[in-house]
Design a protein around this motif. Structure first.
Motif, PDB file in Angstrom:
ATOM      1  N   TRP A 148       0.835  -1.204   0.000  1.00 27.14           N
ATOM      2  CA  TRP A 148       0.000   0.000   0.000  1.00 27.14           C
ATOM      3  C   TRP A 148       0.873   1.260   0.000  1.00 27.14           C
ATOM      4  O   TRP A 148       0.640   2.190  -0.776  1.00 27.14           O
ATOM      5  N   PHE A 161      -3.222  10.680  -8.881  1.00 23.09           N
ATOM      6  CA  PHE A 161      -4.317  11.095  -7.987  1.00 23.09           C
ATOM      7  C   PHE A 161      -4.784  12.494  -8.348  1.00 23.09           C
ATOM      8  O   PHE A 161      -4.665  13.431  -7.561  1.00 23.09           O
ATOM      9  N   TYR A 173      -6.443   8.193   5.747  1.00 20.38           N
ATOM     10  CA  TYR A 173      -7.521   7.201   5.720  1.00 20.38           C
ATOM     11  C   TYR A 173      -6.962   5.796   5.464  1.00 20.38           C
ATOM     12  O   TYR A 173      -7.296   4.840   6.158  1.00 20.38           O
TER      13      TYR A 173
ATOM     14  N   ARG B 137     -17.548   7.997   0.582  1.00 18.99           N
ATOM     15  CA  ARG B 137     -16.192   7.535   0.865  1.00 18.99           C
ATOM     16  C   ARG B 137     -15.583   6.682  -0.235  1.00 18.99           C
ATOM     17  O   ARG B 137     -14.492   6.116  -0.066  1.00 18.99           O
ATOM     18  N   LEU B 139     -14.199   7.414  -3.061  1.00 13.97           N
ATOM     19  CA  LEU B 139     -12.915   7.865  -3.618  1.00 13.97           C
ATOM     20  C   LEU B 139     -11.768   7.501  -2.670  1.00 13.97           C
ATOM     21  O   LEU B 139     -10.711   7.019  -3.108  1.00 13.97           O
ATOM     22  N   LEU B 140     -11.994   7.696  -1.376  1.00 13.18           N
ATOM     23  CA  LEU B 140     -10.971   7.304  -0.397  1.00 13.18           C
ATOM     24  C   LEU B 140     -10.714   5.800  -0.474  1.00 13.18           C
ATOM     25  O   LEU B 140      -9.565   5.344  -0.463  1.00 13.18           O
ATOM     26  N   ALA B 141     -11.797   5.058  -0.544  1.00  7.30           N
ATOM     27  CA  ALA B 141     -11.664   3.601  -0.595  1.00  7.30           C
ATOM     28  C   ALA B 141     -10.954   3.166  -1.875  1.00  7.30           C
ATOM     29  O   ALA B 141     -10.124   2.250  -1.853  1.00  7.30           O
ATOM     30  N   ARG B 143      -8.763   4.839  -3.536  1.00  7.37           N
ATOM     31  CA  ARG B 143      -7.342   5.143  -3.440  1.00  7.37           C
ATOM     32  C   ARG B 143      -6.618   4.143  -2.552  1.00  7.37           C
ATOM     33  O   ARG B 143      -5.466   3.784  -2.813  1.00  7.37           O
ATOM     34  N   LEU B 144      -7.312   3.669  -1.546  1.00  7.19           N
ATOM     35  CA  LEU B 144      -6.713   2.627  -0.707  1.00  7.19           C
ATOM     36  C   LEU B 144      -6.547   1.337  -1.501  1.00  7.19           C
ATOM     37  O   LEU B 144      -5.461   0.744  -1.558  1.00  7.19           O
ATOM     38  N   LEU B 182     -13.405  -2.536   4.399  1.00  5.39           N
ATOM     39  CA  LEU B 182     -14.250  -1.536   3.734  1.00  5.39           C
ATOM     40  C   LEU B 182     -15.727  -1.847   3.960  1.00  5.39           C
ATOM     41  O   LEU B 182     -16.234  -2.871   3.506  1.00  5.39           O
TER      42      LEU B 182
END
Lengths: 185, 185
Positions: A148, A161, A173, B137, B139-141, B143-144, B182
């Motif tokens: 990650w 991004f 996050y 959420r 987009l955050l997820a 990216r993760l 998630l």
DNA sequence: ACCTGAACACCGTTCAAGT
DNA sequence: ACCTGAACACCGTTCAAGT
């Protein structure tokens, strides 16, 4: 007839790091390194067998440097806090020396650090994960966390991004979610 | 005086993909592409402004290809199952075309896909994450998840997972852990 | 010992000249 | 219209010759 050295291995290596950081591995040229140390290009071949070997030597030094930064960051009392600090140090390192960082993951055959140097750089993280999830699963956890981390910073560096959203928030996050998911079995 | 075309844009692009997959972007040469389509190197400049533009065109096609593979994999009824299938398809794509894959994340300035092509490739994953964690959420997820995916496969390709352990297991462990973490807020 | 110029094979790219 | 050879600037690398 001695012909006194105009430079040294250390000098060349230092100059190579600078040349690398200017334009990345692709634009890295022996000529530029030679100019930087005040010598002609052919002289470099007395010290390093070829361009690739010089880049490998740079990668080795960079890996050791990253390791030092991680160890410095490893001060917190709890494993989770220490891992968080190391993750931030890792990202800061990549931002500060993007081209050197990318050299650490250049593909097989091309210049990259030795297996040993890579292992040494990963060791501080692995040790803290032993603490957090136990020896049995620390290697799996390390692969999750470092994949990650590497993916995040290398996507950042590649400019991947750019669809809005707060990249800092995305990093926090991701880190929080991952560290939250890692527990003793 | 027409001088009939000996090749076409599509031909050149196809040949370029093959040349790329043989030696990677570093060894990619206009001369090799020219030979592959049966023409002299200068002729390529009638179709693509320079080497970098040709590599960018390749990146664009590769991004569209990856997108198609992800859409194909997106068949399962539940979001979690679909995301898992897409992750496996993503990794399989990178293993099958490692050099093309790496082109997708080559750094800023160097050849890489357009923002639009990258967004299009990410869209199928993002849609399923909307479902899984909500629009707020996703987009955050994303990216993760994509950071981990990209990091994992690019570390594999760079030969970074050579300290023993089962790499397949590490992939399944990472994917399961992430998808497990998630959830809707 | 170490450094250098000259040379070779290779590139990307431009351009005038061919058809 | 498209293709080509010749040319230029640049590389990595080798090597004989200098000190």
């Amino acid at each position: 007839m001695p012909a006194p050295p105009k430079t040294s291995d250390e000098d060349v290596l230092r100059a190579a790091r600078q040349v690398l950081e200017r334009g990345g591995a692709e634009l890295f040229s022996m000529q530029d390194v030679a100019v930087a140390v005040g010598v002609r290009a052919p002289s470099l071949y007395k010290r390093f067998p070829d361009r690739n070997a010089l880049l490998e030597a740079v990668a080795e030094v960079v890996a050791a440097d990253l390791r030092d930064r991680l160890l410095e960051a490893d001060r917190a009392p709890t494993a989770r806090a220490a891992l968080s600090a190391m993750a931030h140090a890792y990202r800061a390192f990549a931002h500060r020396l993007p081209h050197a960082y990318q050299l650490l993951f250049s593909d097989r055959g091309a210049a990259g650090p030795s297996v040993g140097a890579r292992a040494a750089a990963a060791a501080p993280v692995l040790a803290r994960l032993d603490e957090l999830v136990g020896k049995k699963r620390s290697l799996l956890a390390a692969r999750l966390l470092t994949a990650w981390l590497h993916g995040f910073v290398s996507m950042e560096l590649a400019g991947a991004f750019r669809l809005g959203g707060d990249v800092e928030e995305a990093f926090r996050y991701g880190l929080t979610t991952l560290l939250g998911a890692l527990k003793k079995a």
